[in-house]
Write an enzyme that holds these catalytic residues in place. Sequence first.
Site, mmCIF file in Angstrom:
data_model
loop_
_atom_site.group_PDB
_atom_site.id
_atom_site.type_symbol
_atom_site.label_atom_id
_atom_site.label_comp_id
_atom_site.label_asym_id
_atom_site.label_seq_id
_atom_site.Cartn_x
_atom_site.Cartn_y
_atom_site.Cartn_z
ATOM 1 N N LYS A 194 0.859 -1.163 0.100
ATOM 2 C CA LYS A 194 0.070 -0.002 -0.054
ATOM 3 C C LYS A 194 0.761 1.159 0.084
ATOM 4 O O LYS A 194 1.510 1.429 0.807
ATOM 5 C CB LYS A 194 -0.820 -0.012 1.424
ATOM 6 C CG LYS A 194 -1.923 1.244 1.294
ATOM 7 C CD LYS A 194 -2.650 1.062 2.705
ATOM 8 C CE LYS A 194 -3.450 2.341 2.538
ATOM 9 N NZ LYS A 194 -4.619 2.245 3.835
ATOM 10 N N LYS A 247 -2.533 -1.309 -3.849
ATOM 11 C CA LYS A 247 -3.269 -0.525 -3.614
ATOM 12 C C LYS A 247 -2.244 1.135 -3.822
ATOM 13 O O LYS A 247 -1.568 1.075 -2.981
ATOM 14 C CB LYS A 247 -3.910 -0.283 -2.417
ATOM 15 C CG LYS A 247 -4.435 0.905 -1.908
ATOM 16 C CD LYS A 247 -5.439 0.718 -0.687
ATOM 17 C CE LYS A 247 -6.098 2.185 -0.333
ATOM 18 N NZ LYS A 247 -6.503 2.047 1.078
HETATM 19 C C1 PBG Z 1 -7.384 3.446 5.531
HETATM 20 C C2 PBG Z 1 -7.633 3.280 4.075
HETATM 21 C C3 PBG Z 1 -7.736 4.252 3.149
HETATM 22 C C4 PBG Z 1 -7.923 3.730 1.934
HETATM 23 C C5 PBG Z 1 -8.461 2.293 2.237
HETATM 24 N N1 PBG Z 1 -8.387 2.169 3.666
HETATM 25 C C6 PBG Z 1 -7.064 5.720 3.163
HETATM 26 C C7 PBG Z 1 -5.702 5.909 3.824
HETATM 27 O O1 PBG Z 1 -4.728 5.112 3.542
HETATM 28 O O2 PBG Z 1 -5.611 7.290 3.738
HETATM 29 C C8 PBG Z 1 -8.034 4.317 0.659
HETATM 30 C C9 PBG Z 1 -9.002 4.003 -0.381
HETATM 31 C C10 PBG Z 1 -9.510 4.709 -1.530
HETATM 32 O O3 PBG Z 1 -8.896 5.791 -1.723
HETATM 33 O O4 PBG Z 1 -10.542 4.565 -2.043
HETATM 34 N N2 PBG Z 1 -6.339 3.136 5.984
HETATM 35 ZN ZN ZN Z 2 -5.737 3.842 8.119
#
Ligand code: PBG
Ligand code: ZN
Length: 325
Positions: A194, A247
């Site tokens: 991520k 992601k």
């Molecule tokens: C929480 C999380 C996030 C997303 C999914 N789980 C946001 C972040 O890390 O700030 C992002 C998903 C999206 O942008 O659709 N940790």
């Molecule tokens: Zn988070």
Amino acid sequence: MAYTLRRKRLNPVLRDLVRENHVRTEDFIYPLFIKEGENIANEVPSLPGVYQLSIDNVLKECKELQGLGLNAIILFGIPDTKDSVGSDALCEHGLMARSVQTIKEHFPDMFVITDLCFCEYTDHGHCGVMDPKLETVDNDITLENLTKQALIHAKAGVDMIAPSGMMDNTIATLRAGLDGAGYSHLPLMAYSTKFASSYYGPFRDVAESAPSYGDRKSYQMDPANAKEALLESLEDQAQGADILMVKPALAYLDVVKEIKGNTDLPLAVYNVSGEYAMLHAAKNAGVIDYEQVMMETMLGFKRAGADIIISYHAKEAARLLKGNA
Ligand code: PBG
Ligand code: ZN
């Protein structure tokens, strides 16, 4: 005389026969944002068609999803009260526990996944408990809390847990915690790779989870790093992850392909909020054939090696696939 590769493109039936990749309704996981309260359906301007829903409206949404053949959802909670540790997520009567229970009660066949993190529950908006000295999320204290949160979801009847906070050793810790409490049957879908991405902007509007100070670069990955992306996913595999994930998706298809070539685990992509918002903006500007571009994008994920697509487009895609059936 000169036809060589084009021979197989001339007939539409033959094109179908030789098609290498397919987008299926069963490939999708649809994200839902659950807000404390009743009769709430707040559309978020930066994410057209995506709503903050109260639990009663989530039940209506589940019915619609099942009608479309969408049987997997991932839940995000938007609690009324936030504090420095994210207490709502640590409470057996918290928003997520009640949401999972209620959905599974009414829709036992819906496969319910919970996003496991603290950024929606903390007043500072970071993904765990802060270490004031290092000015970052304290890894091991957050792991303890993640285990508590996971056990609450497990007890509520969740089908799969997806930890998204990028703390080191998350998967091993959660696996041990779940196994020790009698939940060895519960799979973990790791947000294994991520990135610290600016594509999450609209999500933070809908989830009310933007950090109040600083950024997530001390725990999420540098978008420049591909080798580290593979390391992160292989580490989660070694720790016992059942499904890996990349992601965001669109700008990281090289990473998807690389990871897929190095694992036998199923791989998910998270087609994130900014990617969805971009296509909608292009649609509204009248510059693309939205449905075609959207499905072409989904196909790109499959071609790169994704088995599972988490996407706000899932309902649109399911409708199109139904029409084609
Ligand atoms: C929480 C999380 C996030 C997303 C999914 N789980 C946001 C972040 O890390 O700030 C992002 C998903 C999206 O942008 O659709 N940790
Ligand atoms: Zn988070």
